[in-house]
Motif scaffolding. Structure first.
Motif, short mmCIF file in Angstrom:
data_model
loop_
_atom_site.label_atom_id
_atom_site.label_comp_id
_atom_site.label_asym_id
_atom_site.label_seq_id
_atom_site.Cartn_x
_atom_site.Cartn_y
_atom_site.Cartn_z
N GLU A 1 -35.66 -30.49 -86.45
CA GLU A 1 -36.86 -30.61 -87.54
C GLU A 1 -36.45 -31.55 -88.59
N VAL A 2 -37.47 -32.41 -89.21
CA VAL A 2 -37.30 -33.37 -89.98
C VAL A 2 -38.37 -33.01 -91.25
N ARG A 3 -37.58 -32.94 -92.17
CA ARG A 3 -38.35 -32.69 -93.46
C ARG A 3 -38.44 -33.99 -94.71
N VAL B 1 -36.79 -33.16 -102.85
CA VAL B 1 -36.98 -31.89 -102.38
C VAL B 1 -37.69 -32.15 -101.20
N PRO B 2 -37.36 -31.98 -100.00
CA PRO B 2 -38.07 -32.29 -98.51
C PRO B 2 -39.01 -31.17 -98.51
N ASN B 3 -40.20 -31.37 -98.61
CA ASN B 3 -41.40 -29.99 -98.66
C ASN B 3 -42.25 -30.29 -97.58
N GLN B 4 -42.37 -31.23 -96.60
CA GLN B 4 -43.23 -31.24 -95.64
C GLN B 4 -42.51 -31.71 -94.31
N VAL B 5 -43.01 -31.36 -93.00
CA VAL B 5 -42.22 -31.58 -91.80
C VAL B 5 -42.98 -32.84 -91.10
N VAL C 1 -35.33 -37.36 -97.47
CA VAL C 1 -35.32 -36.76 -95.87
C VAL C 1 -34.18 -35.78 -95.68
N GLU C 2 -34.51 -34.86 -95.01
CA GLU C 2 -33.46 -33.70 -94.64
C GLU C 2 -33.68 -33.58 -93.13
N LEU C 3 -32.35 -33.36 -92.29
CA LEU C 3 -32.36 -32.99 -90.91
C LEU C 3 -31.89 -31.84 -90.67
N THR C 4 -32.63 -31.25 -89.87
CA THR C 4 -31.84 -29.75 -89.20
C THR C 4 -31.57 -30.01 -87.94
N TYR C 5 -30.40 -30.08 -87.53
CA TYR C 5 -29.76 -30.41 -86.09
C TYR C 5 -30.11 -29.16 -85.25
N ARG C 6 -29.83 -29.52 -83.90
CA ARG C 6 -30.31 -28.66 -82.93
C ARG C 6 -29.38 -27.28 -83.01
N ASP C 7 -28.11 -27.46 -83.60
CA ASP C 7 -27.13 -26.42 -83.66
C ASP C 7 -27.78 -25.62 -84.94
#
Length: 507
Positions: free
Chosen positions: A438-440, A447-451, A484-490
């Motif tokens: 996911e990218v926010r 504060v990244p607040n949308q996808v 920008v904030e990334l949530t990685y696959r792990d």
């Protein structure tokens, strides 16, 4: 005479048995500490943390661990318990630490709260730090004791325990911070992701004595033939699905710094099948390698197995091997698939051997299936070492490689262009989207607040960018910054990066 002989043989047998016992005592063992804190004196009490610790203790005993169970620990008791845990660990052991209770994140560091932690308010972060146990310090202690494998599990991702009606709480929120900078040999699991809170129950009618995470994780640990990553992945999926049934977001995350797969319950499923297969014939000599090199596996302490790094490109996979020892030749094959093949040599002299350096890399096709690469090498004495198995998982390797690239090129995640307004391009993120869950983003906010919706990953051609694929979005001309904030696959989460629109490209 015969009776004396029998006594002598019996004594010798006893001595041999005692030697065997002493040898076993020195062998690698499994040691665990489980801590559950319910009875908090100055912050909100908990209901299931002690039960969670007891359940995990019983589970780990079934897996061959020597388990210490500690309940409702004050700061002093917690410290004394950790000292006792230290004394139980010897070099080469597998150490397991489980904590259920209140946890709190301050400035990116996680603290485990003893039952006598004071009720702090805004500006009293130091009070909490001084009265609590730093999670990173637990990792350091296990490293100092030279544990071969360290497993840390935190079912502590609950609400801010310092929030009280009519007051301003210590700076912090629900959940714990990700532990991404772990040393080699450490595996950690969190019951919920960043900024998420963990469920004790699914409803008021949920009579299960354990939290949603622990009841699932303990059960998965006992599944035979599953490695730690598989246990964590199945736990994440099951907990997430259960939380979704009540419209709650809880996705457990894990952070893996293991070199090899770790199995706590049985061996790998593939290993049992492999054991039933006929043994491979003895490896043949390779003509171009030094003569007289008969493959043999030396004692483990005298050799370092090679490690491999995988990189995906348009033509397929590049695999680079790293060896601790000087090498005179390298050969490889996919496990059980034909003869070993040499990697050849490069036009460079190895100063350690004064001979041409063997080519440390191989190429695999883009559609190479998952399997095991067997690697062997000739050391400086002319002895063949190995073969050593190296696991090849294309999907995991791709995700790991792309994440590494994203971490190294964080300044390139976004770029700006003025064209009939302000455009923000995220082509770089699309190119390495297979590593991203996911990218926010946040427009004019830190504060990244949308996808930001990303195209799906195609494992057959992961870097492909097709016509019509979204690569940019239009912003208001007055926009000053984008975070920008990334949530990685792990499940791990990147640092929040901020990009100023003043640094615009004219291309």
């Amino acid at each position: 005479m015969m009776r004396r002989l029998f006594r002598t043989l019996a004594a010798l047998g006893l001595a041999a048995s005692l030697c065997g016992i002493a040898s076993a005592a020195r062998a690698e063992k499994r040691v665990a500490l489980v801590v559950g804190n319910n009875d908090y004196k100055n912050v909100q009490k908990l209901l299931k943390a002690v039960n969670d610790a007891r359940t995990m203790g019983d589970t780990l005993k079934q897996l061959g661990f020597s388990v210490m169970v500690a309940e409702n620990q004050s700061r002093q008791q917690f410290s004394e318990t950790l000292l006792a845990f230290d004394r139980a660990i010897e070099p080469g052991d597998t150490a397991f630490f489980f904590y259920a209770g209140h946890g709190f994140e301050i400035a990116g560091q996680n603290y485990l709260l003893p039952t006598d932690v004071p009720a702090a308010s805004e500006g009293q972060e130091e009070l909490v730090r001084d009265a609590s146990i730093l999670a990173d310090r637990v990792v350091e202690r296990l490293q100092n004791k030279k544990a071969r494998t360290s497993i840390l599990v935190f079912d502590a991702c609950r609400n801010n325990p310092f929030e009280r009606s009519g007051t301003r709480a210590v700076a912090g929120g629900g959940g714990l911070a990700p532990m991404t900078q772990l040393p080699e040999g450490v595996f950690s699991v969190f019951s919920a992701g960043p900024r998420q809170t963990a469920l004790d129950r699914l409803s008021n009618d949920d009579a299960n004595p354990n939290s949603v995470f622990t009841r699932t994780f303990a059960k998965e640990l006992l599944q035979p033939g599953e490695n730690l990553v598989q246990v964590a992945q199945r736990t994440r999926r099951l907990v997430s699905e259960m939380a979704d049934t009540i419209k709650h977001k809880q996705v457990p995350v894990y952070f893996d710094q293991m070199v090899d797969d770790v199995f706590l319950s049985g061996i790998a499923k593939d290993a049992a099948a492999a054991a039933a297969r006929p043994a491979d014939p003895p490896p043949q000599k390779v003509a171009a390698l030094p003569p007289g090199s008969v493959p043999r596996v030396p004692k483990e302490e005298s050799v370092n197995a090679p490690i491999a790094s995988f990189s995906r490109h348009n033509g397929g996979w590049s695999v680079v091997f790293s060896f601790a020892d000087p090498t005179l030749g390298i050969s490889w094959r996919m496990a059980g698939n034909g003869d070993f093949r040499e990697t050849g040599f490069i036009d460079t002299l190895d100063p350690r051997t004064r001979k041409r350096m063997p080519n440390p890399s191989i190429e695999l096709p883009s559609d190479a299936a998952a399997g095991t690469i067997e690697v062997r090498y000739v050391n400086q004495s002319g002895d063949m070492q190995g073969p050593f198995p190296i696991k090849f998982d294309p999907e995991a390797a791709l995700i790991r490689d792309q994440r590494k690239i994203l971490d190294m090129t964080a300044t390139s995640w976004l770029s700006f262009r003025e064209f009939n307004g302000l455009l923000v391009y995220y082509t770089h993120l699309v190119s390495y989207r297979c590593a991203i869950r996911e990218v926010r983003i946040g427009i004019d906010t830190a504060v990244p607040n949308q996808v930001l919706k990303m195209p799906a990953c195609d494992m057959r051609d992961p870097s492909e960018i097709t016509a019509g694929m979204p690569l940019y979005m239009k912003l208001a001309p007055a926009t000053q910054s984008v975070s920008v904030e990334l949530t990685y696959r792990d499940g791990s989460v990147s640092e929040i990066k901020s990009f100023r629109t003043a640094n615009r490209s004219n291309n």
